[in-house]
Design an enzyme around this catalytic site. Structure first.
Site, PDB file in Angstrom:
ATOM      1  N   ASN A  58       0.800  -1.238   0.000  1.00 23.00           N
ATOM      2  CA  ASN A  58       0.000   0.000   0.000  1.00 23.00           C
ATOM      3  C   ASN A  58       0.828   1.281   0.000  1.00 23.00           C
ATOM      4  O   ASN A  58       0.370   2.304  -0.485  1.00 23.00           O
ATOM      5  CB  ASN A  58      -1.022  -0.013   1.145  1.00 23.00           C
ATOM      6  CG  ASN A  58      -0.397  -0.166   2.503  1.00 23.00           C
ATOM      7  OD1 ASN A  58       0.766  -0.550   2.635  1.00 23.00           O
ATOM      8  ND2 ASN A  58      -1.158   0.124   3.539  1.00 23.00           N
TER       9      ASN A  58
ATOM     10  N   GLU B 283       4.611  -4.537  12.008  1.00 21.56           N
ATOM     11  CA  GLU B 283       3.621  -3.480  11.709  1.00 21.56           C
ATOM     12  C   GLU B 283       2.479  -4.164  10.972  1.00 21.56           C
ATOM     13  O   GLU B 283       2.576  -4.408   9.764  1.00 21.56           O
ATOM     14  CB  GLU B 283       4.252  -2.397  10.823  1.00 21.56           C
ATOM     15  CG  GLU B 283       5.356  -1.607  11.496  1.00 21.56           C
ATOM     16  CD  GLU B 283       4.855  -0.601  12.516  1.00 21.56           C
ATOM     17  OE1 GLU B 283       3.624  -0.448  12.683  1.00 21.56           O
ATOM     18  OE2 GLU B 283       5.697   0.017  13.179  1.00 21.56           O
TER      19      GLU B 283
ATOM     20  N   CYS C 100      -3.516   0.662   6.714  1.00 18.74           N
ATOM     21  CA  CYS C 100      -3.553  -0.198   7.901  1.00 18.74           C
ATOM     22  C   CYS C 100      -4.251   0.447   9.094  1.00 18.74           C
ATOM     23  O   CYS C 100      -4.960  -0.211   9.839  1.00 18.74           O
ATOM     24  CB  CYS C 100      -2.133  -0.569   8.284  1.00 18.74           C
ATOM     25  SG  CYS C 100      -1.070   0.873   8.427  1.00 18.74           S
TER      26      CYS C 100
ATOM     27  N   GLU D  88       7.758   2.423  14.217  1.00 14.31           N
ATOM     28  CA  GLU D  88       8.451   3.093  13.128  1.00 14.31           C
ATOM     29  C   GLU D  88       8.256   4.587  13.344  1.00 14.31           C
ATOM     30  O   GLU D  88       7.301   5.009  13.998  1.00 14.31           O
ATOM     31  CB  GLU D  88       7.899   2.634  11.769  1.00 14.31           C
ATOM     32  CG  GLU D  88       8.309   1.187  11.521  1.00 14.31           C
ATOM     33  CD  GLU D  88       8.081   0.651  10.118  1.00 14.31           C
ATOM     34  OE1 GLU D  88       6.990   0.879   9.579  1.00 14.31           O
ATOM     35  OE2 GLU D  88       8.999  -0.013   9.601  1.00 14.31           O
TER      36      GLU D  88
HETATM   37  N1  LIG Z   1       0.953  -1.479  10.532  1.00 17.23           N
HETATM   38  C1  LIG Z   1       1.471  -1.003   9.421  1.00 17.23           C
HETATM   39  O1  LIG Z   1       2.328  -0.123   9.426  1.00 17.23           O
HETATM   40  C2  LIG Z   1       0.999  -1.511   8.090  1.00 17.23           C
HETATM   41  C3  LIG Z   1       1.283  -0.778   6.937  1.00 17.23           C
HETATM   42  C4  LIG Z   1       0.840  -1.251   5.726  1.00 17.23           C
HETATM   43  C5  LIG Z   1       0.105  -2.434   5.641  1.00 17.23           C
HETATM   44  N2  LIG Z   1      -0.168  -3.125   6.766  1.00 17.23           N
HETATM   45  C6  LIG Z   1      -0.979  -4.349   6.699  1.00 17.23           C
HETATM   46  O2  LIG Z   1      -0.565  -5.132   5.602  1.00 17.23           O
HETATM   47  C7  LIG Z   1      -1.649  -5.907   5.104  1.00 17.23           C
HETATM   48  C8  LIG Z   1      -1.743  -5.752   3.602  1.00 17.23           C
HETATM   49  O3  LIG Z   1      -0.509  -6.009   3.028  1.00 17.23           O
HETATM   50  P1  LIG Z   1      -0.170  -7.378   2.283  1.00 17.23           P
HETATM   51  O4  LIG Z   1      -1.407  -7.942   1.677  1.00 17.23           O
HETATM   52  O5  LIG Z   1       1.005  -7.112   1.425  1.00 17.23           O
HETATM   53  O6  LIG Z   1       0.250  -8.311   3.515  1.00 17.23           O
HETATM   54  P2  LIG Z   1       0.888  -9.768   3.472  1.00 17.23           P
HETATM   55  O7  LIG Z   1       1.026 -10.189   4.881  1.00 17.23           O
HETATM   56  O8  LIG Z   1       0.164 -10.630   2.533  1.00 17.23           O
HETATM   57  O9  LIG Z   1       2.328  -9.537   2.815  1.00 17.23           O
HETATM   58  C9  LIG Z   1       3.259  -8.648   3.365  1.00 17.23           C
HETATM   59  C10 LIG Z   1       4.649  -9.034   2.925  1.00 17.23           C
HETATM   60  O10 LIG Z   1       4.991 -10.283   3.488  1.00 17.23           O
HETATM   61  C11 LIG Z   1       5.522 -11.141   2.476  1.00 17.23           C
HETATM   62  N3  LIG Z   1       5.259 -12.525   2.887  1.00 17.23           N
HETATM   63  C12 LIG Z   1       4.158 -13.273   2.636  1.00 17.23           C
HETATM   64  N4  LIG Z   1       4.284 -14.482   3.213  1.00 17.23           N
HETATM   65  C13 LIG Z   1       5.499 -14.503   3.818  1.00 17.23           C
HETATM   66  C14 LIG Z   1       6.198 -15.480   4.572  1.00 17.23           C
HETATM   67  N5  LIG Z   1       5.685 -16.683   4.806  1.00 17.23           N
HETATM   68  N6  LIG Z   1       7.406 -15.167   5.040  1.00 17.23           N
HETATM   69  C15 LIG Z   1       7.938 -13.928   4.838  1.00 17.23           C
HETATM   70  N7  LIG Z   1       7.315 -12.964   4.114  1.00 17.23           N
HETATM   71  C16 LIG Z   1       6.107 -13.246   3.613  1.00 17.23           C
HETATM   72  C17 LIG Z   1       4.784 -10.685   1.230  1.00 17.23           C
HETATM   73  O11 LIG Z   1       5.462 -11.129   0.083  1.00 17.23           O
HETATM   74  C18 LIG Z   1       4.814  -9.186   1.408  1.00 17.23           C
HETATM   75  O12 LIG Z   1       6.058  -8.643   1.043  1.00 17.23           O
HETATM   76  C19 LIG Z   1      -2.882  -5.371   5.808  1.00 17.23           C
HETATM   77  O13 LIG Z   1      -3.242  -6.241   6.843  1.00 17.23           O
HETATM   78  C20 LIG Z   1      -2.399  -4.044   6.375  1.00 17.23           C
HETATM   79  O14 LIG Z   1      -3.124  -3.604   7.483  1.00 17.23           O
HETATM   80  C21 LIG Z   1       0.274  -2.705   7.984  1.00 17.23           C
HETATM   81  C1  LIG Z   2      -1.707   7.017   6.661  1.00 11.10           C
HETATM   82  N1  LIG Z   2      -0.400   7.044   7.299  1.00 11.10           N
HETATM   83  C2  LIG Z   2      -0.515   7.772   8.560  1.00 11.10           C
HETATM   84  C3  LIG Z   2       0.553   7.720   6.412  1.00 11.10           C
HETATM   85  C4  LIG Z   2       0.069   5.712   7.683  1.00 11.10           C
HETATM   86  C5  LIG Z   2       0.318   4.783   6.571  1.00 11.10           C
HETATM   87  C6  LIG Z   2       0.873   3.446   6.998  1.00 11.10           C
HETATM   88  C7  LIG Z   2      -0.102   2.351   6.923  1.00 11.10           C
HETATM   89  O1  LIG Z   2      -0.591   1.751   5.996  1.00 11.10           O
END
Ligand SMILES: NC(=O)c1ccc[n+]([C@@H]2O[C@H](COP(=O)([O-])OP(=O)(O)OC[C@H]3O[C@@H](n4cnc5c(N)ncnc54)[C@H](O)[C@@H]3O)[C@@H](O)[C@H]2O)c1
Ligand SMILES: C[N+](C)(C)CCCC=O
Length: 508
Positions: free
Chosen positions: A171, A268, A302, A482
């Site tokens: 994202n 995260e 997220c 972070e």
């Molecule tokens: N808290 C935060 O800062 C934050 C920010 C952005 C997104 N997110 C969360 O991310 C999710 C969406 O992102 P997504 O669909 O890419 O998530 P995801 O968990 O499917 O993938 C995230 C990353 O992990 C890798 N991955 C997948 N399986 C793995 C494994 N077994 N071992 C190591 N790496 C692996 C993927 O290739 C990708 O690079 C949502 O739940 C969102 O809330 C959190």
């Molecule tokens: C919207 N913010 C505050 C830039 C957080 C983005 C990080 C999560 O997806």
């Protein structure tokens, strides 16, 4: 004299929707782009706005991951010996280059991610600000001097961890790479970054910029791949830390893998954050806040406040205004300046989001607007993954749309009566990433912030994320932080040195 293109690759020049085709390798280690050895597991990467293939993502295997980590380790040995001032100078140069190339990087990000250009520009601004901020902190890293009896003393040194792995979500592709690499590098670490397989395009631009700014070859590396490549990174014995951004289920796996090597982890993860709107709020701000909490990046954020609790007395006014504003959101070509919502990341993700909306209706929710696939009139966008932003009324706490992270443009609105009741309901979730409250009552605002179980609470705003401010989760939304000064602690370790100034005690 011909002007030097800002980005080194000609394909990134003058990107417009439907034109970018990336052929150059997207891996980077040892200071150069690296062609993958084996192309048999390659996956197509789509441009969300058109559904067109943008490039192939070719996952790195064991040998390639090992090469990237070894290159990181040799760069770490040099970089960690530089003073904070020396590291800062190079990082500031990287920040300057990103600032100069902001619009081109933003356009490449839009082509790969689908978000609007105005949002992508903000993401790139946040990215260079992150590097600038941690460059500023690098020279300030220091230890403590502790006086001991008899003139002896101890001191502490803040030392880097070594090779850190960053694993990113799709994202905020470029921003996540900067949120992880900037504090890591400020502390003297090297980084191997794996972007999401759906957004492999812009991390390598960051790698080239770091190189141009003067970081040693191998300090910032990019390996492409999915779960398998991620697993290889987490298991590698030369890796000291994994910083992961992604979903809760993947985060659990990453933690398990890191635990085997007793590696540090930052997680995260996802959220289902509450936004509480009291009847004494400034309603116009609360409405704008609810939109900010739900519709940035097509709702794929997220920390979004997707459970919007509205005090019953103001529900009619709130709904009328929020629906009017939501219907007016300009959905369409993400590279047009006037667009406020682009395309979702992929076709399967769009279908998943539409599935949540269908289920919400079956469970009794009422769609007040949006919630359908949107086909823009421009023929080149007819296969894009657009969803009209959706407001759901008649929601209950037990509905799937209220309990699970949808990660799409869907706001669930829930009435409440009292502060005590809404706090209990807001906290009744396994997530704890963010939260928000709108009220004019200053005491109530701080009382609610104290009682919400989440890593961030926004008072009278939502989704504001300056780099100076720590960001991270409570409960199953993860741990570690972070941004902000505190992140230094997650990319460094403390060594204690004890100095005897007299004789050793004659004990034995
Ligand atoms: N808290 C935060 O800062 C934050 C920010 C952005 C997104 N997110 C969360 O991310 C999710 C969406 O992102 P997504 O669909 O890419 O998530 P995801 O968990 O499917 O993938 C995230 C990353 O992990 C890798 N991955 C997948 N399986 C793995 C494994 N077994 N071992 C190591 N790496 C692996 C993927 O290739 C990708 O690079 C949502 O739940 C969102 O809330 C959190
Ligand atoms: C919207 N913010 C505050 C830039 C957080 C983005 C990080 C999560 O997806």
């Amino acid at each position: 004299m011909a002007q030097k293109p800002l980005l080194s690759l000609p394909e990134f020049q003058n990107v417009s929707t439907g034109t970018l085709v990336v052929k150059e390798p997207l891996n980077f280690w040892g200071g150069a782009r690296v062609k993958p050895k084996d192309t048999k597991n390659s996956e197509p990467v789509y441009e969300p706005a058109t559904g067109r293939v943008l490039c192939d993502m070719i996952p790195c295997g064991e040998e390639e991951v090992d090469a990237a980590i070894k290159s990181a380790h040799s760069a770490y040995l040099k970089w960690s010996k530089l003073s904070g001032m020396e590291r800062a100078r190079i990082m500031l140069e990287a920040a300057r280059i990103i600032r100069e190339r902001r619009d081109e990087i933003a356009r490449a990000e839009v082509a790969n991610n689908g978000k609007s250009i105005t949002e992508a520009q903000v993401d790139i601004d946040v990215s260079w600000q992150t590097i600038e901020y941690y460059a500023g902190i690098a020279p300030t890293l220091s230890g403590q001097h502790i006086q001991l009896p008899g003139g002896s003393f101890a001191y502490t040194r803040r030392e880097p961890l070594g090779v850190c792995v960053g694993i990113g979500a799709w994202n905020y592709p470029f921003q996540i790479a900067c949120w992880k690499s900037a504090p890591a590098m400020a502390c003297g670490n090297a980084i191997v970054f794996k972007p999401s397989p759906m957004t492999p395009v812009t991390a390598v631009i960051l790698a080239e910029i770091y190189k141009e700014a003067g970081v040693p070859d191998g300090l910032f590396n990019v390996v492409q791949g999915g779960a398998e490549t991620g697993g290889l990174l987490c298991h590698h014995p030369m890796v000291a830390k994994v910083s992961f951004t992604g979903s809760v289920p993947t985060g659990k796996k990453v933690m398990e893998m890191a635990a085997k090597g007793v590696k540090q982890v930052t997680l995260e993860l996802g959220g289902k954050s509450p936004l509480i709107i009291f009847k004494d709020c400034e309603l116009e701000n609360a409405i704008k806040g609810a939109l900010m909490a739900n519709f940035l990046t097509q709702g794929e954020v997220c920390c979004n406040g997707t459970r919007v609790f509205v005090q019953r007395e103001i529900m009619p006014q709130f709904l009328e205004a929020v629906v009017k504003r939501t219907k007016a959101i300009a959905v369409g070509d993400p590279l047009c300046e006037g667009t406020r919502m682009g395309a979702l990341i992929s076709k399967p993700h769009m279908e998943k989001v539409l599935g949540f909306i269908k289920q919400a209706k079956e469970q009794g929710a009422k769609v007040l607007c949006g919630g359908e696939q949107f086909v823009p009139s421009d023929p080149k966008l007819k296969d894009g993954y657009f969803v009209s932003p959706c407001v759901l009324d008649n929601c209950r706490d037990d509905m799937t749309c209220v309990k699970e992270e949808i990660f799409g443009p869907v706001m669930s609105v829930l009435p409440f009566d009292t502060e005590e009741e809404v706090l209990q309901r807001a906290n009744n979730t396994t997530f704890g990433l963010a939260s928000g409250v709108f009220t004019r009552d200053i005491a109530r605002a701080h009382r609610v912030a104290e009682n919400l179980q989440a890593g961030t609470c926004y008072i009278n705003n939502y989704n504001v994320g300056p780099v100076e401010v720590p960001f991270g989760g409570y409960k199953m939304s993860g741990f570690g932080r972070e941004n902000g000064q505190v992140t230094i602690e997650y990319y460094s370790q403390l060594k204690t040195v004890v100095v005897e100034m007299g004789d050793v005690e004659d004990y034995f």
